[in-house]
Each structure stands twice: as structure tokens, then as C-alpha cells.
Motif scaffolding. Sequence first.
Motif, short mmCIF file in Angstrom:
data_model
loop_
_atom_site.label_atom_id
_atom_site.label_comp_id
_atom_site.label_asym_id
_atom_site.label_seq_id
_atom_site.Cartn_x
_atom_site.Cartn_y
_atom_site.Cartn_z
N LEU A 184 0.64 -1.35 -0.06
CA LEU A 184 -0.14 0.02 0.03
C LEU A 184 0.69 1.36 0.02
CD1 LEU A 184 -2.80 -1.20 2.56
CD2 LEU A 184 -2.71 -1.61 0.06
N TYR A 200 -8.92 -1.09 -0.35
CA TYR A 200 -8.06 -0.37 -0.04
C TYR A 200 -7.88 0.97 -0.56
CZ TYR A 200 -5.15 -2.18 -3.60
OH TYR A 200 -4.84 -2.79 -5.01
N VAL A 212 -8.71 -0.64 5.71
CA VAL A 212 -8.77 -1.56 4.61
C VAL A 212 -10.11 -2.42 5.14
CG1 VAL A 212 -6.55 -1.12 3.78
CG2 VAL A 212 -6.97 -2.88 5.46
#
Length: 386
Positions: A184, A200, A212
Motif C-alpha cells: 500500500l 484499500y 482497509v
Amino acid sequence: MISQEVEHLIIKFLSKSATAEELDRLNTWIQDLNNEDVFKEYVKTHFASALAMNNPDLKEVRSTLLKEIRSETHKKRRRFKSVFKVAAMAIVFVGLGYLIQNEWTGSDTKENIAPKIDAITLQLGNGDIKVISEEGSVEVLSEEGELIGVQKGQKLVYQEQGAQEKVRYNTLRVPKGKQFNVELSDGTVVYLNAESSLKYPTTFLAGEERKVFLTGEAFMEVAHDANTPFVVNSGQLDVKVYGTSFNIANYPEDESTEVVLVEGSVSLRGASNSQDVKEEVFLEPGFKGSFDKEVGSVVKGKVNTSLYTSWKSGNLVFRDLSFDKIIQKLERSYNVVIINNNKALAKETFNATIETQHETIEQVLNYFNKVYEIDYIIVENKIVIK
């Protein structure tokens, strides 16, 4: 498109293992003329390939099979009459596969399992879906056309985009038989197991919690940020992370959501839209927290964390696990369908370690057959345990 539930019903019907209730459910589904066509096409696609194996006397085979059909129709004609109008052809296809393999060729039906091939997909914020190949190269663009992520082997890597006014989500879906990873924008790495999905933000908003949404199973290495909490929502449960690595399993069919902490600290609490788990329950490294979805309570205890994280390295480790649960994990890892007609076996518990990257499903089944005398037959990727 056929649902997994209907697929199971069709397979059980064709393998002559369906209960009266299951026959009625299939009968109701097939009343729709569109579903009748879907049924025929499904059988052609998944079972007709058996015909190419040999060239027996088809009239003799058909005659034998039709006798069975008439016998079965007589038993169930009141509640399942219409199904047999459509299913006669299907039983011929499947029966031919069995008879060709067993009677004409004499071959062992335990040698040819063909797992289905499904794709990893990435759904973008605008609804577009990209197919991801493990050997491919994908670029992820923002709605403005800016590059925000790239594929690096078995992982999607996102980069920080700077100040954003609203959250924009991507959803990564991993089918049965595969695994994939995503890094991420904050540096958190998520390892997704088979049949799992993660929703996400492409970038996290400053000053707001990093949240998320997970379905299935994942191992997470969360980047520490004292000012911005990281939260994993898994339906009824929120897992609040304080910079850590942990495993979370939350498949829809599971009775509980399991969180296993390897390092750091996490807490379990009811999701914002749930009345369950009114207080945070904290875990220490080496502990598992099990959230009962029906009762809404958390039980925690000391565990061997490697048993729960071994899937990352391609291993399935079973310790005192029921055969029903083992079947679920094998289906997920190998992308096959397993129908267990041995009801006495379902609740039996087993110990085993399977190296999924080096052992085929045939080898796994042969192991259970030799050690526990579990007998089965195979039609393409469908395994029926007798």
C-alpha cells in the motif's frame, strides 16, 4: 455464469450423491428456461471432453445409462420430473466418462485432475477491471491518468500521491489456487491467500485512520504510524493495528474470524456498524483471538503462529483438523471441487503437512488414500469421495 452452490448441486446430482433436499433445490433452479440452457452448456463444457478418450459402442453405453435414468426417475418423478428431461443428456456425458475410463480403458481415474484457471483481478475506482498475470506487468493509473502503482512480479506496489481530498479505493481479488501481494501507499505489505479480496485506498488521507476491508485470509506487515491508526475491517470485526505483523482469516463459511499476532500489538473490537465486542480485546505476540460471528465474543489463547502463517511459504499444516475443514482448504489452494459422500469421515480429525508448491492434488489424495483408506473418483477438476 453458474454459482458455486449450483455447481455443487449439479456435480452431486451427476455423481448420484444428491439428497432429496438438494434435488428439490436443483429442480427449482432449473425451472427457469435460461437456467436450463446454462445447465446444458455447463455439462457440454465440463464433461464432454471425456468422450474424446476412446470410441466405445455408444449405443450400448447409452442403453445402460438410460435404464439407470428411468430407474432414478421412477424413484423421484414427483419432485424432480423436469430435471430429468434436461439431465438425461448430462448423465450420458458423465456416465460415458466413467465407463470409458473404468470399463474400456481400465485406467485409474485418480490420475487426471484439471484445476480450473481463474484470474487475479484489480477493480479500479471507476469500476474498470484489470486482469493481472503473475508474469505480466500492470500499471495502475489514477482517475486523472497519473501513475500511482506498478506490478513488480507477484506484488502490486503503490506510491504516495500527496494530499488528497477524498478516499479512492481499489479492490484486489485473488481466486482459488493463487496468491498475490500488494504494498500500500504507506508501505504496508499485504499477502493475500487464495479466494481472498482486499479493498484499500490508493492513498490514505492525512489525519484519518488507515482503513482497509478484507474478505478471506491475509498476512499483513503494517507500517508503523503513531499518528494514523491502521484498521482492518473483516465484516463484523475491526482489527486495530499498532504497527505489527499478523494473520487474519475471515472466509464467509467460517464460524469465527481468527487473528494471530506474530509481532507488535493488535486489538479486536466490534465494527462501527456492529453491536458485538463492545470493548477492545488486546493480543500479545504468539496469541490468537477468535471472534465468534454468531455470539459476538472473543476468545484468546497461546498458539504456534507458524501453523497459521505457513500458507505464505506454500505449506498447509493441519493439526487435529476435521476432514470437512481440510476439504475447504484443499479446494481453495488447488482450485478444485471436492464432494464428500463419506459422512462418517467428515468430522474425523487429521494431522498433515502439505507442500502445495511441490505436491499435486493427486499426490495429496493418494496420501490420504494410503494412510486413511479414503477412496474417490475424478472427473476433470471434480473429486467425489465415496
